[in-house]
Design a protein around this motif. Structure first.
Motif, short mmCIF file in Angstrom:
data_model
loop_
_atom_site.label_atom_id
_atom_site.label_comp_id
_atom_site.label_asym_id
_atom_site.label_seq_id
_atom_site.Cartn_x
_atom_site.Cartn_y
_atom_site.Cartn_z
N ALA A 167 -10.87 -22.91 2.10
CA ALA A 167 -11.38 -21.87 1.08
C ALA A 167 -11.08 -22.05 -0.32
O ALA A 167 -11.78 -21.75 -0.98
N ILE A 168 -10.00 -22.69 -0.43
CA ILE A 168 -9.86 -23.16 -1.91
C ILE A 168 -10.74 -24.10 -2.47
O ILE A 168 -11.21 -23.97 -3.57
N GLY A 169 -11.19 -25.00 -1.55
CA GLY A 169 -12.48 -25.83 -2.03
C GLY A 169 -13.64 -24.92 -2.42
O GLY A 169 -14.27 -25.49 -3.37
N TRP A 170 -14.05 -24.17 -1.62
CA TRP A 170 -14.98 -23.16 -2.04
C TRP A 170 -15.01 -22.55 -3.23
O TRP A 170 -15.98 -22.36 -4.15
N ALA A 171 -13.61 -21.92 -3.68
CA ALA A 171 -13.50 -21.26 -4.51
C ALA A 171 -13.68 -22.18 -5.89
O ALA A 171 -14.31 -21.86 -6.94
N HIS A 172 -13.00 -23.38 -5.86
CA HIS A 172 -13.26 -24.48 -6.88
C HIS A 172 -14.49 -24.64 -7.15
O HIS A 172 -15.17 -24.89 -8.25
N ASN A 173 -15.32 -24.92 -5.93
CA ASN A 173 -16.96 -25.14 -6.10
C ASN A 173 -17.56 -24.14 -6.90
O ASN A 173 -18.40 -24.42 -7.64
N ILE A 174 -17.30 -22.81 -6.43
CA ILE A 174 -17.98 -21.78 -7.16
C ILE A 174 -17.60 -21.81 -8.58
O ILE A 174 -18.33 -21.70 -9.57
N THR A 175 -16.55 -21.69 -8.88
CA THR A 175 -15.92 -21.87 -10.38
C THR A 175 -16.65 -23.05 -11.21
O THR A 175 -17.00 -22.64 -12.32
N ASP A 176 -16.71 -23.96 -10.33
CA ASP A 176 -17.63 -25.23 -11.08
C ASP A 176 -19.11 -24.60 -11.51
O ASP A 176 -19.56 -25.25 -12.50
N SER A 177 -19.87 -23.80 -10.54
CA SER A 177 -21.04 -23.38 -10.96
C SER A 177 -21.07 -22.18 -11.83
O SER A 177 -21.91 -22.26 -12.64
N VAL A 178 -19.97 -21.35 -11.97
CA VAL A 178 -19.91 -20.23 -12.64
C VAL A 178 -19.43 -20.59 -14.06
O VAL A 178 -19.83 -19.93 -15.15
#
Lengths: 428, 261
Positions: free
Chosen positions: A128-139
């Motif tokens: 889940a941490i990886g998903w959050a980091h990926n989302i932050t990279d997009s935002v």
């Protein structure tokens, strides 16, 4: 008739009035800073707790946003968004669990009440941490105009003491802020100078391992599977990869006592330097035509040079002093290096375009082995002082230094990974 | 038909003539009102607020409008051509801030000379005809007035208090109307108070916002003329505008603000 004439003249006066617009132009320059209030709203957030907490930590990292987390029952309407502006939030980020293992995120401008950008993120991996980091990279690019760096890892060496006063170095990786530390190489040997490859689909870490015969170059993946990549006599270390990952430059001594630079690509294996000094720490430019490295062959003291691959010409960049660890940044067109100042190593940057040198750090402690983040806004290096050695990052925008490791650990040789497609996680 | 109207002129042409004369008369009336009666007219000008608000080497010189060089215009000044200027002594006030050495020496000399000088008979400045004024306005719609140099508002207030409030003030060689300066200084302070961008913004990041202030002092319309390309920066600029308490004299006016980090 007389009345008609009067009204006609009045009409003419109004129509013929000269238009005088009262306009003023003003420039305002700030004298203080403040964080932008941002609300992170989770729609039905029972399944997204880890993602939300990581997102909040990521968005708060640069001290540019004051993040507040809210839980909402349904997706927002325009009125809901505008109400957020009335509550004092200038920006809003909404996330919700989507279908088919996806997470949807939307960025809203609360003043106008409209959506700036939104995307459906397909989950990569199972962390889940990886998903959050990926989302932050997009935002992040939507909010700040800068590239994201949250899905990256920092590799470093950590001293581990064993019985009989034996000390070895483990290779560890951690998130960009030093959290989630994992040990990647835990062999009872001395392992130094980790370097990441550039293949975004296959993260590999190259490091140098001390043996009884030599110092060999080893590659390890996230499953801890190791492979020897260069085993010449003497020293084999510090590889630098091209953008496409098909070319590599590294230093090796091949039993001759001093290190030279070697270049390897599809065409073959070529020795670049041949002098009486030690040539180490190569760093490739973004066009793969220049190699920045450190050598002491001219002056006896290490300086930073650039090797032009098409011509074979070597040019000196630093003038005097004790300089080491050059690292090239493609975004800024700058080379970071360390230089001795009053008995301590400090971080400098050389601007390729302006041809000038700027000192970045002045604090106490010797800075070693600097490396750039993929976005070009951060530097990572080790700080040695009073017997301890810590990993620290330097924010180029705010000029702030932040420690990632504690004084209780002895950490060194940091290396910042590129943004991999899937967040790297060590699996046993 | 009018008495002076030739009898053989067609009615249509007479009507057109009447319309032209009437509209010209209306223009003359309105221009007379604007230039000679309405005194609260403000010109376009640019104002820059920078971090170094205190500029120690700026000399503030109080002088009469008639002493200003002919090629210099008084920014925001009232049109005094209707008044008959009285001959007055030009009194040089002491400088509020430390000027460069040369300026100090020259001014000291001037001070002594002026005290001994006879009162100067003021020549009336050449009157601009309405047409010339109109022409100038048409030809130069965007007059670039040099920015006001950075002077602490309190310094201006002190200078004004120490002098005759009607006299213009020369700062760094440019002549400004006192009332305009005070208003600008107040608006500057308000902007500095409210404009707080996030950290880490590049120096070349700027956005331009145009607002119209209604008669209640509130921002009625807001338009982003030039975005910075950084969402959080633009949002911070708009938030600052909403927090501002705009002064009374901005009501009914359109302000174009350039936000710099």
């Amino acid at each position: 008739m007389h009345t008609k004439k009067v009204f006609f003249f009045l009409y003419l006066m109004i129509v013929c009035l000269p238009v005088h617009a009262d306009e003023m132009q003003i420039q305002a320059v700030s004298t203080q800073h403040a964080k932008v209030p941002l609300v992170l709203a989770v729609v039905d957030g029972t399944k997204l707790e880890d993602v939300t907490s990581t997102l909040k930590r990521d968005l708060s990292f640069s001290a540019q946003f004051a993040v507040t987390v809210k839980s909402v029952a349904t997706k927002p309407t325009k009125k809901d968004i505008k109400n957020l502006f009335a509550d004092g939030f200038a920006l809003a980020v909404f996330i919700n669990e989507g279908k088919n293992k996806t997470i949807e995120w939307r960025v809203y401008d609360t003043l106008q009440g409209n959506m700036v950008k939104g995307k459906r993120y397909a989950k990569r991996g199972d962390v889940a941490i990886g998903w959050a980091h990926n989302i932050t990279d997009s935002v992040w690019p939507v909010l700040t105009g800068q590239d994201g760096f949250f899905s990256t890892k920092i590799a470093y060496c950590k001293d581990v003491k064993h019985a009989k006063s034996k000390t070895t170095k483990y290779v560890c990786i951690a998130d960009y802020d030093g959290s989630n530390e994992q040990i990647l190489v835990d062999l009872p040997t001395v392992n130094v100078a980790p370097r990441w490859n550039k293949d975004v689909n296959n993260p590999l870490l190259f490091y140098s391992e001390y043996t009884n015969e030599n110092v060999r170059l080893v590659a390890v993946d996230m499953h801890k599977r190791r492979r020897i990549t260069s085993n010449f006599d003497g020293v084999n270390m510090l590889p630098a990869f091209s953008q496409d990952g098909k070319k590599v430059v590294y230093c090796a001594s091949r039993g001759k006592g001093n290190c030279q630079l070697y270049y390897c690509d599809k065409a073959g294996f070529k020795q670049l330097t041949d002098n009486t000094g030690n040539n180490i720490s190569p760093s490739l430019s973004d066009d793969d035509k220049s190699i920045f490295f450190c050598s002491d062959y001219q002056t006896g003291r290490p300086q930073v040079y650039v090797y032009h691959l098409p011509t074979g010409k070597i040019e000196r960049i630093t003038k005097g002093g004790f300089c080491a660890s050059p690292s090239y940044c493609a975004q800024r067109k700058q080379i970071a290096y360390t230089k001795m100042v009053e008995g301590e190593m400090q971080v400098f940057v050389y601007d390729e375009r302006k041809k000038n040198h700027t000192q970045l750090t002045t604090s106490l402690g010797s800075k070693e082995e600097c490396a750039w983040s993929p976005c070009g806004n951060y530097l990572v290096y080790s700080v040695q002082q009073s017997g301890w050695s810590r990993i620290a990052t330097f924010n180029m925008l705010t000029k702030q230094q932040r420690y990632l490791t504690s004084t209780k650990e002895h950490c060194s040789y940091p290396a910042w990974s590129p943004v991999y497609f899937q967040f790297p996680v060590v699996r046993a | 038909m009018w008495r002076w109207q030739p009898k053989n002129v067609h009615r249509r042409y007479a009507l057109w003539a009447k319309l032209v004369v009437t509209s010209a008369a209306a223009h003359v009336v309105m221009l007379f009102f604007l230039f000679f009666v309405y005194r609260d007219r403000l010109n376009d000008y640019a104002l820059t607020v920078s971090r170094n608000l205190l500029k120690q080497d700026v000399s503030i010189l109080i002088m009469q409008a008639q002493m200003a060089p002919r090629n210099q215009t008084v920014v925001g000044a009232r049109n005094t051509s209707t008044k008959k200027p009285e001959p007055q002594k030009v009194v040089q006030k002491k400088q509020i801030q430390k000027p460069p050495v040369k300026t100090a020496v020259v001014e000291e000399q001037k001070k002594q000379e002026i005290k001994q000088a006879k009162p100067v008979v003021k020549k009336e400045p050449p009157k601009q005809t309405v047409q010339q004024a109109q022409q100038k306005k048409v030809e130069q719609p965007k007059k670039e007035v040099p920015a006001v140099p950075q002077v602490q508002p309190k310094a201006i207030e002190q200078a004004v208090a120490a002098s005759d409030a009607d006299l213009p003030i020369a700062i760094d060689g440019q002549v400004y109307d006192v009332e305009t300066l005070l208003r600008l200084a107040a608006l500057q302070e308000e902007f500095v108070r409210c404009w707080k961008p996030p950290v880490g913004m590049p120096e070349d990041c700027l956005c331009e916002v145009s607002i119209f202030v209604d008669m209640n002092g509130k921002v009625k319309t807001m338009e982003m003329i030039k975005a910075s390309g950084v969402l959080m920066y633009d949002v911070a600029a708009r938030s600052a505008l909403h927090q501002m308490e705009l002064p009374r004299w901005t009501r009914g006016k359109t302000l174009t603000i350039t936000f710099k980090p």
